[in-house]
Write an enzyme that holds these catalytic residues in place. Structure first.
Site, PDB file in Angstrom:
ATOM      1  CE  LYS A 182      56.035 -80.182   8.503  1.00  0.00           C
ATOM      2  NZ  LYS A 182      55.295 -81.108   9.399  1.00  0.00           N
ATOM      3  CD  GLU A 233      49.613 -65.105  12.970  1.00  0.00           C
ATOM      4  OE1 GLU A 233      49.308 -64.929  14.170  1.00  0.00           O
ATOM      5  OE2 GLU A 233      49.476 -64.235  12.101  1.00  0.00           O
ATOM      6  CB  CYS A 257      46.673 -70.088  19.054  1.00  0.00           C
ATOM      7  SG  CYS A 257      45.729 -69.514  17.648  1.00  0.00           S
ATOM      8  CD  GLU A 280      49.246 -72.305  23.512  1.00  0.00           C
ATOM      9  OE1 GLU A 280      50.396 -72.732  23.326  1.00  0.00           O
ATOM     10  OE2 GLU A 280      48.553 -71.804  22.614  1.00  0.00           O
TER      11      GLU A 280
HETATM   12  P1  NAP Z   1      54.397 -77.199  16.639  1.00  0.00           P
HETATM   13  O1  NAP Z   1      54.888 -78.393  17.318  1.00  0.00           O
HETATM   14  O2  NAP Z   1      55.202 -75.961  16.718  1.00  0.00           O
HETATM   15  O3  NAP Z   1      54.168 -77.630  15.119  1.00  0.00           O
HETATM   16  C1  NAP Z   1      53.679 -76.755  14.152  1.00  0.00           C
HETATM   17  C2  NAP Z   1      54.268 -77.133  12.808  1.00  0.00           C
HETATM   18  O4  NAP Z   1      55.675 -76.938  12.853  1.00  0.00           O
HETATM   19  C3  NAP Z   1      54.046 -78.577  12.417  1.00  0.00           C
HETATM   20  O5  NAP Z   1      53.878 -78.664  11.025  1.00  0.00           O
HETATM   21  C4  NAP Z   1      55.352 -79.210  12.843  1.00  0.00           C
HETATM   22  O6  NAP Z   1      55.645 -80.390  12.130  1.00  0.00           O
HETATM   23  C5  NAP Z   1      56.316 -78.128  12.461  1.00  0.00           C
HETATM   24  N1  NAP Z   1      57.618 -78.223  13.126  1.00  0.00           N
HETATM   25  C6  NAP Z   1      57.950 -78.847  14.283  1.00  0.00           C
HETATM   26  N2  NAP Z   1      59.276 -78.683  14.524  1.00  0.00           N
HETATM   27  C7  NAP Z   1      59.776 -77.947  13.515  1.00  0.00           C
HETATM   28  C8  NAP Z   1      61.072 -77.435  13.198  1.00  0.00           C
HETATM   29  N3  NAP Z   1      62.128 -77.644  13.977  1.00  0.00           N
HETATM   30  N4  NAP Z   1      61.210 -76.725  12.070  1.00  0.00           N
HETATM   31  C9  NAP Z   1      60.160 -76.487  11.256  1.00  0.00           C
HETATM   32  N5  NAP Z   1      58.910 -76.942  11.508  1.00  0.00           N
HETATM   33  C10 NAP Z   1      58.730 -77.657  12.625  1.00  0.00           C
HETATM   34  O7  NAP Z   1      52.955 -76.780  17.130  1.00  0.00           O
HETATM   35  P2  NAP Z   1      51.675 -77.712  17.269  1.00  0.00           P
HETATM   36  O8  NAP Z   1      51.796 -78.495  18.523  1.00  0.00           O
HETATM   37  O9  NAP Z   1      51.394 -78.437  15.991  1.00  0.00           O
HETATM   38  O10 NAP Z   1      50.529 -76.614  17.377  1.00  0.00           O
HETATM   39  C11 NAP Z   1      50.122 -76.085  18.581  1.00  0.00           C
HETATM   40  C12 NAP Z   1      50.708 -74.711  18.788  1.00  0.00           C
HETATM   41  O11 NAP Z   1      50.352 -73.870  17.687  1.00  0.00           O
HETATM   42  C13 NAP Z   1      50.146 -74.038  20.009  1.00  0.00           C
HETATM   43  O12 NAP Z   1      51.165 -73.366  20.702  1.00  0.00           O
HETATM   44  C14 NAP Z   1      49.162 -73.027  19.430  1.00  0.00           C
HETATM   45  O13 NAP Z   1      48.894 -71.942  20.258  1.00  0.00           O
HETATM   46  C15 NAP Z   1      49.840 -72.646  18.182  1.00  0.00           C
HETATM   47  N6  NAP Z   1      48.872 -72.065  17.246  1.00  0.00           N
HETATM   48  C16 NAP Z   1      48.955 -70.725  16.992  1.00  0.00           C
HETATM   49  C17 NAP Z   1      48.041 -70.140  16.142  1.00  0.00           C
HETATM   50  C18 NAP Z   1      48.146 -68.690  15.825  1.00  0.00           C
HETATM   51  O14 NAP Z   1      47.598 -68.288  14.805  1.00  0.00           O
HETATM   52  N7  NAP Z   1      48.824 -67.875  16.617  1.00  0.00           N
HETATM   53  C19 NAP Z   1      47.045 -70.903  15.544  1.00  0.00           C
HETATM   54  C20 NAP Z   1      46.994 -72.260  15.827  1.00  0.00           C
HETATM   55  C21 NAP Z   1      47.934 -72.834  16.686  1.00  0.00           C
HETATM   56  P3  NAP Z   1      55.362 -81.833  12.802  1.00  0.00           P
HETATM   57  O15 NAP Z   1      53.919 -81.950  12.942  1.00  0.00           O
HETATM   58  O16 NAP Z   1      55.910 -82.753  11.783  1.00  0.00           O
HETATM   59  O17 NAP Z   1      56.092 -81.860  14.113  1.00  0.00           O
END
Ligand code: NAP
Length: 485
Positions: free
Chosen positions: A184, A259, A293, A388
Site C-alpha cells: 500500500k 521504520e 527520516c 522532525e
Molecule cells: P505517514 O503519514 O505515517 O504515512 C506513511 C504510510 O502510512 C502511507 O502509506 C500512509 O497512507 C499510511 N498510513 C497513514 N495512516 C495510516 C493508518 N492509520 N494505518 C495504516 N497506514 C496508514 O508518513 P509520511 O508522512 O508518508 O512519511 C513521513 C514519515 O515517514 C516521517 O516521519 C519520516 O521520518 C518517516 N520515514 C521513516 C523512514 C525510516 O526508514 N525510518 C524512511 C522514510 C520516512 P496515506 O498516504 O494514504 O496517508
C-alpha cells in the site's frame, strides 16, 4: 519504443491497483488524484480502494503463498534478478515518474531507482544463503535441525518520500524469503509502486505474489491489521501511525518492522576536517529537500570551529539551486505539497520569534518550494529542534564539551541516525558507543546501503532492513527434532 516502456509511460492513466495479476479499479468507485508537487497540477489518479479490496488482495496473496513458498531459492533469485534488470533498463522512465509524483530532482530520482534495484539484487543473491543449522543432538538417536521458513503474507505500507526504494527494500526481501506481498504505497505517490508492479509482471513473478492496493492509509490500515492472514506488516512512515499499527496488530499478533521518524544530530568537533564536515552536512541535510527520516535535524558545532563552519556551510547553502525537479541543474525540488511547505516555513518564523537568527533563506516559501535556510543561535528549547523538520532548514547550535554534546544529541525520543566528524580515534570509539541511535555515521553522512542494516531504536521503531538481517525479518525459525534413529 519498447512495449515495457510504453506500459510504464501509461502508468499516469492506468487508474488501477494490481491484485492477483489483474489490473483492477477495486470496488469503491472513488479515485484519488495524483499531483505534481512542483506545479500542483493533476498528473494521474488511482482508485481509492476499500477494505474489501485489501481483503481480496490478502486472499490471493495467501493462495499464491502456497506455491511461492515451495519454490527453490534459486527460482526466486532468477525471477528477482529479472525484475532488477528491468529496473536498470528503464531507470530513466522510472526516475521521471518518480520526480513527477514526488518532486525530487531527476538525478536523485535516478539514484533512488538504482537503490531500489540494488536492494532487489542483493536479496536475489542473499536468499540463496538463508542457511539453517544442525545442532549436535542431546541423545544418540536424534538429529536436531533448525530452518528458516517464510512468514506468509506481508503487508508493506510505505511513505511518499521514497516511493520506489521503500518498496524495493521491503518487497525485495519479502519475496526473496518466500513471502508474498500486498503493498500500500502513500496516496500522494502511488505511481512508482504501480510501475514496479508492471515490471514484476514483465519479469514473470507469478500472479498474486506481488500485489498493490491504492488508497488512503487511514481507511485501509485496519483492513491490514485485522486480517489474520497477514502475518507481518512492514511499515515506513511517521511515529504516530507506526504506534497505531502496533496497537492494532496486537490482537492478531503480527510480526512488525517499524521504520519511523528521526531527529538526527550532526556533530562537528574542533578537530574535524572542516571541508569534509561541510560536504557531509550538505548531503545529509538537503537530499530530497530535507524530507528524509535520516536527514540531519540538529547541527552541533564545537565552539572553536563554529564560526568557520557556519561561514563555509552558509556559502554552500546560498549556492543551492531550487526549482522543479525535471529542470537541469536543480538541487532542491518542491516539498511534497504546499501544506508541508507552510508548516516548515512556520517553524522558521517561530524560531526567529524565539531568538534564533536566519542567516540564509530569508524569504522561505513560494507554493510548495522552500528556500534552503540556515538558522544560527539555536537552543535546545526552541520548537524547531524538537520536531522532525522534514524540510531544507539547517539549525546550528554551539557546544563546548564531549559529554555536553552527547547528552544533548541523545535528548530526543527518536533514535534513528546520527553523525559526527572528528579525527581523534578515541573520540570515534567513545562517541559512537555513547550515541543512542540505530545508525552512526563517523566522518560520513550518507550511510544507507543494501548491504548494511538500516533501522532505529526508541520512537524510531524496531526491525532492520537491508543486509542479511533485513532478509531474516521475513522468516521464522522452525526446529525439527528427528528421533527414533
Ligand atoms: P505517514 O503519514 O505515517 O504515512 C506513511 C504510510 O502510512 C502511507 O502509506 C500512509 O497512507 C499510511 N498510513 C497513514 N495512516 C495510516 C493508518 N492509520 N494505518 C495504516 N497506514 C496508514 O508518513 P509520511 O508522512 O508518508 O512519511 C513521513 C514519515 O515517514 C516521517 O516521519 C519520516 O521520518 C518517516 N520515514 C521513516 C523512514 C525510516 O526508514 N525510518 C524512511 C522514510 C520516512 P496515506 O498516504 O494514504 O496517508
Amino acid at each position: 519504443m519498447s512495449d515495457v516502456r510504453s506500459r510504464l509511460e501509461a502508468v499516469f492513466a492506468l487508474n488501477s491497483g494490481f491484485i492477483g495479476g489483474e489490473w483492477t479499479a477495486g470496488g469503491s468507485g472513488r479515485t484519488i488524484e495524483v499531483l505534481d508537487p512542483a506545479s500542483g497540477e493533476r498528473i494521474g489518479a488511482t482508485p481509492a480502494m476499500d477494505a474489501r479490496d485489501v481483503d481480496r488482495a490478502v486472499g490471493v496473496a495467501h493462495e499464491a503463498f502456497r506455491e511461492w513458498r515451495r519454490t527453490s531459492a534459486k527460482e526466486r533469485s532468477v525471477l528477482l534478478r529479472r525484475w532488477r534488470d528491468l529496473l536498470e533498463e528503464h531507470v530513466e522512465t522510472l526516475a521521471r515518474i518518480l520526480t513527477l509524483e514526488q518532486g525530487k530532482p531527476l538525478q536523485e530520482a535516478r539514484n533512488e531507482t538504482l537503490q531500489s534495484m540494488a536492494y532487489i539484487e542483493f536479496f536475489a543473491e542473499e536468499c540463496r544463503r538463508l542457511y539453517g543449522e544442525t545442532i549436535p543432538a542431546n541423545t544418540r538417536d536424534r538429529r536436531l535441525l533448525v530452518q528458516r521458513e517464510p512468514l506468509g503474507v506481508v503487508g508493506v505500507i510505505s511513505p511518499w518520500n521514497f516511493p520506489s526504494a521503500m518498496i524495493g527494500r521491503k518487497a525485495g526481501a519479502a519475496l526473496a524469503a518466500g513471502c508474498t506481498v500486498v503493498a500500500k504505497p502513500a496516496a500522494e505517490t502511488p505511481l512508482s509502486a504501480l510501475a514496479l508492479a508492471i515490471l514484476a509482471e514483465e519479469a514473470g513473478i507469478p500472479a498474486g505474489v506481488f500485489n498493490v492496493v491504492t488508497g488512503s492509509g487511514g481507511e485501509l490500515g485496519a483492513a491490514f491489521t485485522a486480517n489474520p492472514l497477514v502475518t507481518k506488516i512492514s511499515f515506513t512512515g511517521s511515529t504516530p501511525v507506526g504506534k497505531r499499527l502496533a496497537r492494532e496488530s496486537a490482537d492478531t499478533l503480527k510480526h512488525l518492522s517499524l521504520e519511523l521518524g528521526g531527529s538526527a544530530p550532526f556533530i562537528v568537533f574542533d578537530d574535524a576536517d572542516l571541508e569534509l564536515a561541510v560536504r557531509g552536512a550538505m548531503a545529509s541535510k538537503f537530499r530530497n529537500a530535507g524530507q528524509t527520516c535520516v536527514a540531519t535535524n540538529r547541527i552541533f558545532v564545537q565552539r572553536g570551529i563554529a564560526d568557520a563552519f557556519a561561514t563555509r556551510f552558509a556559502e554552500e547553502v546560498r549556492a543551492l539551486r531550487v526549482g522543479s525537479g525535471v529542470e537541469d541543474g536543480v538541487q532542491i525540488g518542491p516539498l511534497i505539497n504546499e501544506s508541508a511547505a507552510a508548516q516548515v516555513s512556520e517553524m522558521v518564523s517561530r524560531a526567529r520569534e524565539q531568538g534564533a537568527e536566519v542567516v540564509v533563506g530569508d524569504d522561505p516559501r513560494t507554493g510548495a518550494f522552500v528556500q534552503p535556510t540556515v538558522v544560527t543561535g539555536v537552543t535546545d528549547e526552541m520548537d524547531l529542534v524538537n520536531h522532525e523538520i522534514f524540510g531544507p532548514i539547517a539549525p546550528i547550535s554551539v557546544f563546548d564539551t564531549d559529554d555536553e554534546v552527547i547528552e544533548r544529541a541523545n535528548a530526543t525520543p527518536y533514535g534513528l541516525s546520527s553523525y559526527f566528524y572528528t579525527n581523534d580515534y578515541r573520540r570515534i570509539v567513545r562517541v559512537s558507543e555513547s550515541l543512542q541511535y540505530g545508525m552512526v555515521g563517523v566522518n560520513e553522512s550518507l550511510t544507507t546501503t543494501e548491504v548494511a542494516p538500516f533501522g532505529g531504536i526508541k520512537d524510531s521503531g524496531y526491525g532492520r532492513e537491508g543486509s542479511h538481517y533485513g532478509l531474516e525479518e521475513y522468516t521464522q525459525l522452525k526446529f525439527i527434532c528427528i528421533g527414533g534413529l
